[in-house]
Design a protein around this motif. Structure first.
Motif, PDB file in Angstrom:
ATOM      1  N   VAL A   8       0.824  -1.221   0.000  1.00  0.00           N
ATOM      2  CA  VAL A   8       0.000   0.000   0.000  1.00  0.00           C
ATOM      3  C   VAL A   8       0.852   1.262   0.000  1.00  0.00           C
ATOM      4  CG1 VAL A   8      -1.819  -1.222   1.222  1.00  0.00           C
ATOM      5  CG2 VAL A   8      -0.193   0.136   2.523  1.00  0.00           C
ATOM      6  N   PHE A   9       2.165   1.135   0.278  1.00  0.00           N
ATOM      7  CA  PHE A   9       3.041   2.307   0.314  1.00  0.00           C
ATOM      8  C   PHE A   9       3.740   2.470  -1.039  1.00  0.00           C
ATOM      9  CE2 PHE A   9       2.653   0.898   4.700  1.00  0.00           C
ATOM     10  CZ  PHE A   9       2.361   2.089   5.357  1.00  0.00           C
ATOM     11  N   LYS A  10       2.965   2.736  -2.082  1.00  0.00           N
ATOM     12  CA  LYS A  10       3.488   2.765  -3.449  1.00  0.00           C
ATOM     13  C   LYS A  10       4.552   3.850  -3.634  1.00  0.00           C
ATOM     14  CE  LYS A  10      -0.654   0.783  -5.527  1.00  0.00           C
ATOM     15  NZ  LYS A  10      -1.741   0.952  -6.528  1.00  0.00           N
ATOM     16  N   LYS A  11       4.408   4.969  -2.924  1.00  0.00           N
ATOM     17  CA  LYS A  11       5.370   6.054  -3.069  1.00  0.00           C
ATOM     18  C   LYS A  11       6.729   5.715  -2.459  1.00  0.00           C
ATOM     19  CE  LYS A  11       1.905   9.757  -3.216  1.00  0.00           C
ATOM     20  NZ  LYS A  11       1.425  11.024  -2.583  1.00  0.00           N
ATOM     21  N   ARG A  12       6.778   4.660  -1.651  1.00  0.00           N
ATOM     22  CA  ARG A  12       8.032   4.318  -0.987  1.00  0.00           C
ATOM     23  C   ARG A  12       8.606   2.985  -1.493  1.00  0.00           C
ATOM     24  NH1 ARG A  12       7.826   5.404   5.400  1.00  0.00           N
ATOM     25  NH2 ARG A  12      10.093   5.346   5.013  1.00  0.00           N
ATOM     26  N   HIS A  13       8.049   2.456  -2.574  1.00  0.00           N
ATOM     27  CA  HIS A  13       8.510   1.163  -3.081  1.00  0.00           C
ATOM     28  C   HIS A  13       9.983   1.197  -3.494  1.00  0.00           C
ATOM     29  CE1 HIS A  13       4.386  -0.890  -4.038  1.00  0.00           C
ATOM     30  NE2 HIS A  13       4.561  -0.603  -2.757  1.00  0.00           N
ATOM     31  N   ASP A  14      10.400   2.303  -4.110  1.00  0.00           N
ATOM     32  CA  ASP A  14      11.810   2.395  -4.520  1.00  0.00           C
ATOM     33  C   ASP A  14      12.733   2.318  -3.305  1.00  0.00           C
ATOM     34  OD1 ASP A  14      11.054   2.581  -7.129  1.00  0.00           O
ATOM     35  OD2 ASP A  14      11.208   4.773  -7.231  1.00  0.00           O
ATOM     36  N   GLU A  15      12.261   2.823  -2.189  1.00  0.00           N
ATOM     37  CA  GLU A  15      13.047   2.786  -0.944  1.00  0.00           C
ATOM     38  C   GLU A  15      12.976   1.416  -0.296  1.00  0.00           C
ATOM     39  OE1 GLU A  15      12.810   4.613   3.615  1.00  0.00           O
ATOM     40  OE2 GLU A  15      11.430   5.319   2.043  1.00  0.00           O
ATOM     41  N   PHE A  16      11.771   0.905  -0.143  1.00  0.00           N
ATOM     42  CA  PHE A  16      11.579  -0.361   0.575  1.00  0.00           C
ATOM     43  C   PHE A  16      12.239  -1.541  -0.140  1.00  0.00           C
ATOM     44  CE2 PHE A  16       7.379   1.076   2.781  1.00  0.00           C
ATOM     45  CZ  PHE A  16       8.127   1.875   3.634  1.00  0.00           C
ATOM     46  N   TYR A  17      12.210  -1.527  -1.483  1.00  0.00           N
ATOM     47  CA  TYR A  17      12.696  -2.679  -2.238  1.00  0.00           C
ATOM     48  C   TYR A  17      14.101  -2.478  -2.797  1.00  0.00           C
ATOM     49  CZ  TYR A  17       7.799  -4.064  -1.898  1.00  0.00           C
ATOM     50  OH  TYR A  17       6.555  -4.391  -1.426  1.00  0.00           O
ATOM     51  N   ASP A  18      14.855  -1.564  -2.193  1.00  0.00           N
ATOM     52  CA  ASP A  18      16.241  -1.316  -2.600  1.00  0.00           C
ATOM     53  C   ASP A  18      17.170  -2.054  -1.632  1.00  0.00           C
ATOM     54  OD1 ASP A  18      18.684  -0.434  -3.421  1.00  0.00           O
ATOM     55  OD2 ASP A  18      18.273   1.708  -3.126  1.00  0.00           O
ATOM     56  N   ILE A  19      17.658  -3.219  -2.021  1.00  0.00           N
ATOM     57  CA  ILE A  19      18.453  -4.065  -1.129  1.00  0.00           C
ATOM     58  C   ILE A  19      19.763  -3.388  -0.725  1.00  0.00           C
ATOM     59  CG2 ILE A  19      19.737  -5.267  -2.933  1.00  0.00           C
ATOM     60  CD1 ILE A  19      18.208  -6.823   0.265  1.00  0.00           C
ATOM     61  N   ARG A  20      20.200  -2.353  -1.471  1.00  0.00           N
ATOM     62  CA  ARG A  20      21.448  -1.654  -1.142  1.00  0.00           C
ATOM     63  C   ARG A  20      21.336  -0.900   0.181  1.00  0.00           C
ATOM     64  NH1 ARG A  20      21.971   1.626  -6.640  1.00  0.00           N
ATOM     65  NH2 ARG A  20      19.771   1.901  -6.036  1.00  0.00           N
ATOM     66  N   ARG A  21      20.128  -0.594   0.605  1.00  0.00           N
ATOM     67  CA  ARG A  21      19.930   0.132   1.858  1.00  0.00           C
ATOM     68  C   ARG A  21      20.012  -0.783   3.085  1.00  0.00           C
ATOM     69  NH1 ARG A  21      17.143   5.147   1.139  1.00  0.00           N
ATOM     70  NH2 ARG A  21      16.559   5.518  -1.052  1.00  0.00           N
ATOM     71  N   TYR A  22      20.031  -2.076   2.844  1.00  0.00           N
ATOM     72  CA  TYR A  22      19.880  -3.032   3.943  1.00  0.00           C
ATOM     73  C   TYR A  22      21.220  -3.393   4.569  1.00  0.00           C
ATOM     74  CZ  TYR A  22      14.985  -3.758   2.686  1.00  0.00           C
ATOM     75  OH  TYR A  22      13.650  -3.587   2.459  1.00  0.00           O
ATOM     76  N   GLN A  23      21.162  -3.709   5.850  1.00  0.00           N
ATOM     77  CA  GLN A  23      22.328  -4.208   6.580  1.00  0.00           C
ATOM     78  C   GLN A  23      22.199  -5.719   6.727  1.00  0.00           C
ATOM     79  OE1 GLN A  23      22.759  -2.590  10.524  1.00  0.00           O
ATOM     80  NE2 GLN A  23      24.521  -3.879  11.016  1.00  0.00           N
ATOM     81  N   TRP A  24      23.245  -6.445   6.336  1.00  0.00           N
ATOM     82  CA  TRP A  24      23.181  -7.896   6.371  1.00  0.00           C
ATOM     83  C   TRP A  24      23.472  -8.406   7.766  1.00  0.00           C
ATOM     84  CZ3 TRP A  24      21.363 -10.901   2.522  1.00  0.00           C
ATOM     85  CH2 TRP A  24      21.202 -10.286   1.282  1.00  0.00           C
ATOM     86  N   ILE A  25      22.514  -9.201   8.301  1.00  0.00           N
ATOM     87  CA  ILE A  25      22.698  -9.832   9.611  1.00  0.00           C
ATOM     88  C   ILE A  25      23.484 -11.123   9.441  1.00  0.00           C
ATOM     89  CG2 ILE A  25      21.533 -10.739  11.653  1.00  0.00           C
ATOM     90  CD1 ILE A  25      21.158  -7.715  11.158  1.00  0.00           C
ATOM     91  N   HIS A  26      23.114 -11.897   8.421  1.00  0.00           N
ATOM     92  CA  HIS A  26      23.857 -13.081   7.992  1.00  0.00           C
ATOM     93  C   HIS A  26      23.469 -13.354   6.541  1.00  0.00           C
ATOM     94  CE1 HIS A  26      20.091 -15.198   8.714  1.00  0.00           C
ATOM     95  NE2 HIS A  26      20.114 -14.778   9.988  1.00  0.00           N
ATOM     96  N   ASP A  27      23.916 -14.458   5.991  1.00  0.00           N
ATOM     97  CA  ASP A  27      23.711 -14.716   4.553  1.00  0.00           C
ATOM     98  C   ASP A  27      22.247 -14.778   4.152  1.00  0.00           C
ATOM     99  OD1 ASP A  27      26.397 -14.770   4.177  1.00  0.00           O
ATOM    100  OD2 ASP A  27      26.582 -16.960   4.182  1.00  0.00           O
ATOM    101  N   ASP A  28      21.382 -15.109   5.080  1.00  0.00           N
ATOM    102  CA  ASP A  28      19.970 -15.303   4.741  1.00  0.00           C
ATOM    103  C   ASP A  28      19.096 -14.100   5.094  1.00  0.00           C
ATOM    104  OD1 ASP A  28      17.761 -17.190   3.906  1.00  0.00           O
ATOM    105  OD2 ASP A  28      17.099 -16.744   5.958  1.00  0.00           O
ATOM    106  N   LEU A  29      19.603 -13.168   5.910  1.00  0.00           N
ATOM    107  CA  LEU A  29      18.740 -12.094   6.423  1.00  0.00           C
ATOM    108  C   LEU A  29      19.414 -10.731   6.339  1.00  0.00           C
ATOM    109  CD1 LEU A  29      16.071 -11.350   7.906  1.00  0.00           C
ATOM    110  CD2 LEU A  29      17.341 -11.646  10.055  1.00  0.00           C
ATOM    111  N   ALA A  30      18.661  -9.759   5.788  1.00  0.00           N
ATOM    112  CA  ALA A  30      19.107  -8.364   5.743  1.00  0.00           C
ATOM    113  C   ALA A  30      18.003  -7.492   6.325  1.00  0.00           C
ATOM    114  CB  ALA A  30      19.423  -7.950   4.306  1.00  0.00           C
ATOM    115  N   VAL A  31      18.395  -6.387   6.988  1.00  0.00           N
ATOM    116  CA  VAL A  31      17.434  -5.534   7.685  1.00  0.00           C
ATOM    117  C   VAL A  31      17.649  -4.072   7.303  1.00  0.00           C
ATOM    118  CG1 VAL A  31      16.637  -4.723   9.945  1.00  0.00           C
ATOM    119  CG2 VAL A  31      17.283  -7.111   9.649  1.00  0.00           C
ATOM    120  N   TYR A  32      16.534  -3.381   7.101  1.00  0.00           N
ATOM    121  CA  TYR A  32      16.559  -1.936   6.851  1.00  0.00           C
ATOM    122  C   TYR A  32      15.580  -1.278   7.810  1.00  0.00           C
ATOM    123  CZ  TYR A  32      15.440   2.525   4.546  1.00  0.00           C
ATOM    124  OH  TYR A  32      15.211   3.853   4.273  1.00  0.00           O
ATOM    125  N   GLU A  33      16.055  -0.265   8.542  1.00  0.00           N
ATOM    126  CA  GLU A  33      15.176   0.411   9.501  1.00  0.00           C
ATOM    127  C   GLU A  33      14.973   1.852   9.074  1.00  0.00           C
ATOM    128  OE1 GLU A  33      14.631   1.435  14.268  1.00  0.00           O
ATOM    129  OE2 GLU A  33      15.974  -0.181  13.630  1.00  0.00           O
TER     130      GLU A  33
END
Length: 556
Positions: A296-321
């Motif tokens: 529902v947050f269409k205006k923020r899709h470019d932000e939410f789905y940009d994996i470059r913004r994420y911090q990797w916790i381990h090989d299987d999980l990345a987190v963006y706050e």
């Protein structure tokens, strides 16, 4: 019985112990024991031979007076009795009974019997009355139950529902040291095999999660701890929108349990500005972790789905706050979740392709499913239908992403996500309540009886959750697991499997002349593991001795 002398073909005499019996009106003999050669000087040997076989002779004689007519279910009752005492259910029911001095039946005994029946073979209260009360070991249940007593029991459970929940919640808890509770919440629907809506407020038609729009239903909201222990429930009319239950459940949670601090965890279905406001409460101190609807947050899709913004916790999980209005917004990408999303989409596409392969097809084939509509082009003009490759490719870029919104400030993002993921425990609870304990279909008509029935199911599930917790803590594995391609597949022991074997633990009344001896069968394998997990010692082999006039001679 008598000693008979027989002579063989060479003239040698032998002693035999012989028994007379009648067949077709004629007296016949059968040899029980051979006692050796006959002779005047062999009497001592004969006596010795008889002494040697004395035990066999005693058993043979005793067997004539033994009577075994039936067996009674014992195993599940032993476990349930232990849990009723250990959890405090006995004390709670005793307290309720004291508030009804004119009560004409044993409330604890009837609740125990009804709960036991839900573990053995869930069904109606009529079935308990007609059948199950006669199949349980009689010393552990209330005798000669009246059907009206069972219904009256439900009425009392409905009246004292909040008291039961509150007492169970605070059992073994220290009010002063209790800092925070994480509480999981979800809803489901429970159906009736009925279409009548005029007998109360609860039975109504509504959106059915069981896909039974032909039946009336109620909406059940369940609260559990991350350990899977239920702490309370509420029942809403069957046409209630799940988001509308939030304000009610939060108010009752605060008033009923008086917790100093709790964190409410709910799924994406509860995500709305109105619900988040209700969760904060009037004093703005209510805390929550709620799943977000990222789509529902269409205006923020470019932000939410940009994996470059994420911090990797381990090989299987990345987190963006980031933030959502005044709250924390935590979005994760998981490799395993991405694979699940991909597979789920492929399953849908396979169904669509199958429909498209038909010679004659109309738009009606797809309008029942919003995902179908998104992935099919041509529905508006109802001409040529093809796959929407652009939408499919776009959704593929969003595989693996999931978000939560929270106002909890003193907990790291990884822990926030971990707490949200425990929501599967509520789904598991619904599976047990609907499946193992068969809370539905509901056969009651009035609102109080419906609440009473669900309170009984709540008590039964509370006991089951204690068993599950004990098995997990002991890390007990299933005995005799399945073997696939020569590989033994070890897996944790479940309550369902242990209880299935416990049903085979029976109490057997063995009548010997004027005395009835109640003995139990062996407790082995997975049944014994459950006994060990909850700290229950098996009772003696001989449970009880009674004389002919039913006077108790001895009791375990």
């Amino acid at each position: 019985m008598f000693i008979k002398t027989t002579i063989n073909s060479v003239g040698q005499a032998y002693y035999h112990l012989v028994e007379s019996y009648r067949l077709d009106g004629k007296v016949k003999h059968r040899t029980l024991l051979s006692l050796g050669k006959a002779g005047e000087d062999r009497m001592d040997e004969l006596i010795a031979a008889l002494s040697k076989h004395k035990e066999i002779l005693t058993l043979l004689e005793l067997a004539k007076s033994i009577e075994v007519k039936d067996t009674y279910i014992l195993g599940p009752l032993l476990v349930l009795e232990r849990l009723f005492e250990k959890s405090g259910i006995n004390a709670i029911l005793k307290s309720i009974t004291a508030k009804h001095p004119k009560l004409e039946f044993n409330l604890r005994g009837l609740v125990f019997t009804l709960a036991a029946a839900r573990f053995v073979q869930p069904g109606s209260k009529l079935k308990v009355f007609e059948h199950w009360q006669k199949r349980f070991y009689p010393e552990m249940i209330t005798q000669d139950i009246g059907l009206h007593h069972l219904y009256r029991t439900l009425d009392l459970l409905a009246v004292h529902k909040d008291e039961i929940e509150k007492e169970l919640f605070w059992r073994d808890r220290d009010l002063l040291n209790q800092e925070v509770d994480v509480i999981l919440y979800d809803l489901t629907t429970l159906r009736f095999e009925s279409t009548r809506t005029d007998l109360g407020e609860l039975r109504q038609f509504g959106y059915s999660k069981e896909r039974r729009s032909d039946c009336t239903q109620v909406v059940l909201g369940l609260l559990v701890t991350p350990e899977g222990i239920p702490i309370g429930f509420e029942v809403y009319p069957g046409n209630t929108f799940e988001g509308n239950t939030i304000k009610d459940i939060v108010v009752k949670l605060r008033e009923k349990f008086s917790i100093r601090r709790f964190i409410f965890v709910g799924d994406r279905g509860l995500f709305s500005k109105q619900n988040l406001t209700a969760l904060r409460g009037d004093n703005k101190v209510g805390e929550f972790i709620v799943g977000m609807k990222l789509a529902v947050f269409k205006k923020r899709h470019d932000e939410f789905y940009d994996i470059r913004r994420y911090q990797w916790i381990h090989d299987d999980l990345a987190v963006y706050e980031t933030t959502h209005e005044d709250d924390r917004c935590i979005i994760t990408w998981s490799r395993s979740r991405a694979e699940r999303d991909r597979k789920a989409r492929e399953d849908v596409l396979d169904k669509i392709r199958k429909k498209l392969s038909k010679k004659k097809i109309t738009a009606k084939e797809f309008v029942s499913n919003t995902t179908y509509q998104r992935y099919v082009v041509g529905l508006n003009d109802n001409k040529e239908f093809t796959l929407n490759e652009k939408a499919i490719a776009q959704d593929a870029t969003r595989d693996g992403y999931f978000g939560v919104v929270t106002n909890v400030t003193d907990m790291p993002a990884k822990e926030i996500v971990a707490n949200y993921k425990t929501l599967w425990i509520v789904e598991d609870a619904f599976g047990e309540v609907k499946g193992t304990l068969r809370a539905r279909p509901i056969f009651h008509w009035t609102d109080p009886r419906i609440v009473g029935h669900l309170t009984l199911c709540f008590i039964a599930y509370y006991c089951e959750s204690l068993m599950t917790k004990a098995l997990r803590e002991k890390k007990l594995m299933l005995e005799n697991p399945a073997i696939d391609a020569g590989i033994i597949k070890l897996r944790p022991l479940t309550v369902v499997e242990a209880m299935r074997e416990l049903q085979e633990v029976r109490a057997v009344p063995v009548k010997v002349r004027s005395t009835t001896m109640w003995v139990r069968t062996d407790i082995n394998g997975n049944a014994n593991k459950l006994f060990s997990a909850i700290g229950l010692k098996p009772p003696p082999k001989v449970l009880r001795l009674t004389s002919k006039n039913e006077n108790v001679v001895a009791q375990a």
